[in-house]
Motif scaffolding. Structure first.
Motif, PDB file in Angstrom:
ATOM      1  N   LEU A 273      -3.531  -8.857   6.767  1.00  0.00           N
ATOM      2  CA  LEU A 273      -4.296  -7.922   5.952  1.00  0.00           C
ATOM      3  C   LEU A 273      -3.273  -7.109   5.151  1.00  0.00           C
ATOM      4  CD1 LEU A 273      -7.147  -6.721   5.346  1.00  0.00           C
ATOM      5  CD2 LEU A 273      -6.612  -4.972   7.061  1.00  0.00           C
ATOM      6  N   ILE A 274      -3.298  -7.262   3.832  1.00  0.00           N
ATOM      7  CA  ILE A 274      -2.276  -6.637   3.001  1.00  0.00           C
ATOM      8  C   ILE A 274      -2.918  -5.748   1.945  1.00  0.00           C
ATOM      9  CG2 ILE A 274      -0.325  -7.026   1.442  1.00  0.00           C
ATOM     10  CD1 ILE A 274       0.047  -9.762   2.726  1.00  0.00           C
ATOM     11  N   GLY A 275      -2.454  -4.503   1.884  1.00  0.00           N
ATOM     12  CA  GLY A 275      -2.920  -3.566   0.877  1.00  0.00           C
ATOM     13  C   GLY A 275      -1.773  -3.097   0.005  1.00  0.00           C
ATOM     14  N   ALA A 276      -2.109  -2.624  -1.173  1.00  0.00           N
ATOM     15  CA  ALA A 276      -1.127  -1.989  -2.061  1.00  0.00           C
ATOM     16  C   ALA A 276      -1.394  -0.494  -2.039  1.00  0.00           C
ATOM     17  CB  ALA A 276      -1.246  -2.527  -3.477  1.00  0.00           C
ATOM     18  N   GLY A 277      -0.370   0.284  -1.712  1.00  0.00           N
ATOM     19  CA  GLY A 277      -0.517   1.728  -1.649  1.00  0.00           C
ATOM     20  C   GLY A 277       0.144   2.436  -2.819  1.00  0.00           C
ATOM     21  N   THR A 278      -0.143   3.736  -2.943  1.00  0.00           N
ATOM     22  CA  THR A 278       0.382   4.559  -4.037  1.00  0.00           C
ATOM     23  C   THR A 278       0.069   3.927  -5.388  1.00  0.00           C
ATOM     24  OG1 THR A 278       2.246   4.997  -2.516  1.00  0.00           O
ATOM     25  CG2 THR A 278       2.321   6.060  -4.659  1.00  0.00           C
ATOM     26  N   VAL A 279      -1.161   3.431  -5.517  1.00  0.00           N
ATOM     27  CA  VAL A 279      -1.605   2.825  -6.777  1.00  0.00           C
ATOM     28  C   VAL A 279      -2.131   3.943  -7.687  1.00  0.00           C
ATOM     29  CG1 VAL A 279      -3.253   1.250  -7.837  1.00  0.00           C
ATOM     30  CG2 VAL A 279      -2.122   0.624  -5.692  1.00  0.00           C
ATOM     31  N   LEU A 280      -1.520   4.071  -8.869  1.00  0.00           N
ATOM     32  CA  LEU A 280      -1.815   5.190  -9.754  1.00  0.00           C
ATOM     33  C   LEU A 280      -2.395   4.780 -11.100  1.00  0.00           C
ATOM     34  CD1 LEU A 280       1.490   7.225  -9.202  1.00  0.00           C
ATOM     35  CD2 LEU A 280      -0.675   7.498  -7.991  1.00  0.00           C
ATOM     36  N   THR A 281      -2.246   3.501 -11.484  1.00  0.00           N
ATOM     37  CA  THR A 281      -2.672   3.069 -12.817  1.00  0.00           C
ATOM     38  C   THR A 281      -3.476   1.773 -12.745  1.00  0.00           C
ATOM     39  OG1 THR A 281      -0.719   1.692 -13.241  1.00  0.00           O
ATOM     40  CG2 THR A 281      -0.540   4.046 -13.774  1.00  0.00           C
ATOM     41  N   ASN A 282      -4.205   1.501 -13.798  1.00  0.00           N
ATOM     42  CA  ASN A 282      -4.957   0.248 -13.889  1.00  0.00           C
ATOM     43  C   ASN A 282      -4.018  -0.951 -13.919  1.00  0.00           C
ATOM     44  OD1 ASN A 282      -7.232   1.834 -13.979  1.00  0.00           O
ATOM     45  ND2 ASN A 282      -7.672   1.460 -16.139  1.00  0.00           N
ATOM     46  N   GLU A 283      -2.861  -0.770 -14.546  1.00  0.00           N
ATOM     47  CA  GLU A 283      -1.881  -1.854 -14.601  1.00  0.00           C
ATOM     48  C   GLU A 283      -1.394  -2.215 -13.198  1.00  0.00           C
ATOM     49  OE1 GLU A 283      -2.396  -0.087 -18.443  1.00  0.00           O
ATOM     50  OE2 GLU A 283      -1.809   0.864 -16.549  1.00  0.00           O
TER      51      GLU A 283
ATOM     52  N   MET B 191       0.841  -6.743  15.001  1.00  0.00           N
ATOM     53  CA  MET B 191       0.310  -5.854  13.978  1.00  0.00           C
ATOM     54  C   MET B 191       0.306  -6.589  12.624  1.00  0.00           C
ATOM     55  SD  MET B 191       1.409  -1.876  13.322  1.00  0.00           S
ATOM     56  CE  MET B 191       0.864  -1.315  14.936  1.00  0.00           C
ATOM     57  N   PRO B 192      -0.620  -7.536  12.444  1.00  0.00           N
ATOM     58  CA  PRO B 192      -0.620  -8.389  11.251  1.00  0.00           C
ATOM     59  C   PRO B 192      -1.229  -7.714  10.026  1.00  0.00           C
ATOM     60  CG  PRO B 192      -2.463  -8.972  12.645  1.00  0.00           C
ATOM     61  CD  PRO B 192      -1.710  -7.878  13.376  1.00  0.00           C
ATOM     62  N   CYS B 193      -0.645  -6.598   9.631  1.00  0.00           N
ATOM     63  CA  CYS B 193      -1.174  -5.846   8.502  1.00  0.00           C
ATOM     64  C   CYS B 193      -0.069  -5.011   7.882  1.00  0.00           C
ATOM     65  CB  CYS B 193      -2.328  -4.952   8.948  1.00  0.00           C
ATOM     66  SG  CYS B 193      -1.868  -3.812  10.277  1.00  0.00           S
ATOM     67  N   ALA B 194      -0.262  -4.640   6.628  1.00  0.00           N
ATOM     68  CA  ALA B 194       0.723  -3.810   5.937  1.00  0.00           C
ATOM     69  C   ALA B 194       0.106  -3.192   4.696  1.00  0.00           C
ATOM     70  CB  ALA B 194       1.948  -4.638   5.541  1.00  0.00           C
ATOM     71  N   GLU B 195       0.412  -1.933   4.479  1.00  0.00           N
ATOM     72  CA  GLU B 195       0.142  -1.297   3.197  1.00  0.00           C
ATOM     73  C   GLU B 195       1.499  -1.113   2.516  1.00  0.00           C
ATOM     74  OE1 GLU B 195      -0.827   3.089   1.430  1.00  0.00           O
ATOM     75  OE2 GLU B 195      -2.006   2.495   3.185  1.00  0.00           O
ATOM     76  N   ILE B 196       1.768  -1.951   1.526  1.00  0.00           N
ATOM     77  CA  ILE B 196       3.031  -1.880   0.802  1.00  0.00           C
ATOM     78  C   ILE B 196       2.878  -0.897  -0.350  1.00  0.00           C
ATOM     79  CG2 ILE B 196       4.779  -3.168  -0.465  1.00  0.00           C
ATOM     80  CD1 ILE B 196       4.541  -4.042   2.433  1.00  0.00           C
ATOM     81  N   THR B 197       3.625   0.193  -0.312  1.00  0.00           N
ATOM     82  CA  THR B 197       3.485   1.199  -1.358  1.00  0.00           C
ATOM     83  C   THR B 197       4.211   0.752  -2.625  1.00  0.00           C
ATOM     84  OG1 THR B 197       5.480   2.474  -0.806  1.00  0.00           O
ATOM     85  CG2 THR B 197       3.486   2.971   0.438  1.00  0.00           C
ATOM     86  N   LEU B 198       3.622   1.074  -3.762  1.00  0.00           N
ATOM     87  CA  LEU B 198       4.213   0.682  -5.042  1.00  0.00           C
ATOM     88  C   LEU B 198       5.213   1.729  -5.534  1.00  0.00           C
ATOM     89  CD1 LEU B 198       1.221  -0.954  -6.958  1.00  0.00           C
ATOM     90  CD2 LEU B 198       2.670  -1.843  -5.116  1.00  0.00           C
ATOM     91  N   ARG B 199       5.920   2.317  -4.606  1.00  0.00           N
ATOM     92  CA  ARG B 199       6.939   3.313  -4.957  1.00  0.00           C
ATOM     93  C   ARG B 199       8.312   2.682  -5.171  1.00  0.00           C
ATOM     94  NH1 ARG B 199       6.316   7.684  -0.304  1.00  0.00           N
ATOM     95  NH2 ARG B 199       5.557   5.884   0.860  1.00  0.00           N
ATOM     96  N   THR B 200       8.411   1.385  -4.944  1.00  0.00           N
ATOM     97  CA  THR B 200       9.693   0.706  -5.160  1.00  0.00           C
ATOM     98  C   THR B 200       9.496  -0.441  -6.148  1.00  0.00           C
ATOM     99  OG1 THR B 200       9.368  -0.843  -3.319  1.00  0.00           O
ATOM    100  CG2 THR B 200      10.449   1.250  -2.811  1.00  0.00           C
TER     101      THR B 200
END
Length: 211
Positions: A64-74, A37-46
């Motif tokens: 395949l890497i994603g960023a999750g819980t993205v709330l701001t432009n920064e 399972m060469p993929c991950a959505e790493i949430t920006l909650r930490t």
């Protein structure tokens, strides 16, 4: 976005991960890759999420890497700098969507009703996160949306091995986001073999008749 959609459809499940220690990034990536399972959505909650993404990108360039819980432009900027392939947000924020489009990074925003789907389509999006999936009507709601809108969905929230096949059977579903195979507790305790077994079980399930 077509390439990303093809990757998501091939994987069928995207692990949604809250990582508490940056030093866990490499063993986590290795466990995912080695178990198919060469993929991950790493949430920006930490606090360490961006550093973890950066480490995983360097060590496992094929993931395949994603960023999750993205709330701001920064956060978008930080995720791009860390090397993500795509952005995921829990809701539909037109400002965040527009910023991602202008930055040239794929975004999969969260929607759970017809009005939000139409707003997303109006901005040119055709791949959306259905969140929170189970709380928002589950497969029944997805089928209703699919009958009306020419979009693809990545349902997340309450998806598990129990209902995974039902979600994947909906033609508009590219892949499902899930946390069941990557529990934070196992990562915190360094139980990589146990976590690997959960990932392996999910991959084995996907390779069965319903894949």
């Amino acid at each position: 976005m077509t390439m990303l959609n093809n990757q998501l459809a091939s994987l069928k499940v995207i692990p949604v991960i809250a990582i508490n220690k940056v030093e866990d990034a490499i063993p986590l990536g290795r466990t995912l890759v080695e178990n198919g399972m060469p993929c991950a959505e790493i949430t920006l909650r930490t606090a360490c999420a961006i550093d973890a993404i950066r480490l995983m990108r360097k060590e496992f360039p094929e993931m395949l890497i994603g960023a999750g819980t993205v709330l701001t432009n920064e956060q978008v900027d930080a995720a791009i700098d860390a090397g993500v392939d795509f952005i995921v947000s829990p809701g539909f924020n037109p400002k965040t969507v527009e910023y991602c489009i202008n930055k040239g990074v794929s975004i999969i925003p969260g929607v759970n009703n017809p009005s939000l789907v139409e707003q997303a389509m109006d901005m040119g999006l055709r791949t959306l996160k259905f969140f929170p999936a189970e709380s928002s009507g589950g497969v029944g709601m997805l089928k209703a949306l699919t009958a009306v809108y020419p979009v693809k969905f990545m349902p997340t929230g309450g998806v598990s091995l129990r209902n995974l096949d039902e979600y994947l059977s909906v033609p508009s579903v590219l892949a499902c986001g899930g946390t069941w195979m990557v529990p934070t507790k196992l990562m915190d305790e360094g139980k990589w073999d146990d976590l690997g077994a959960l990932v392996h079980d999910a991959v084995t399930h996907l390779s069965g008749p319903q894949s």
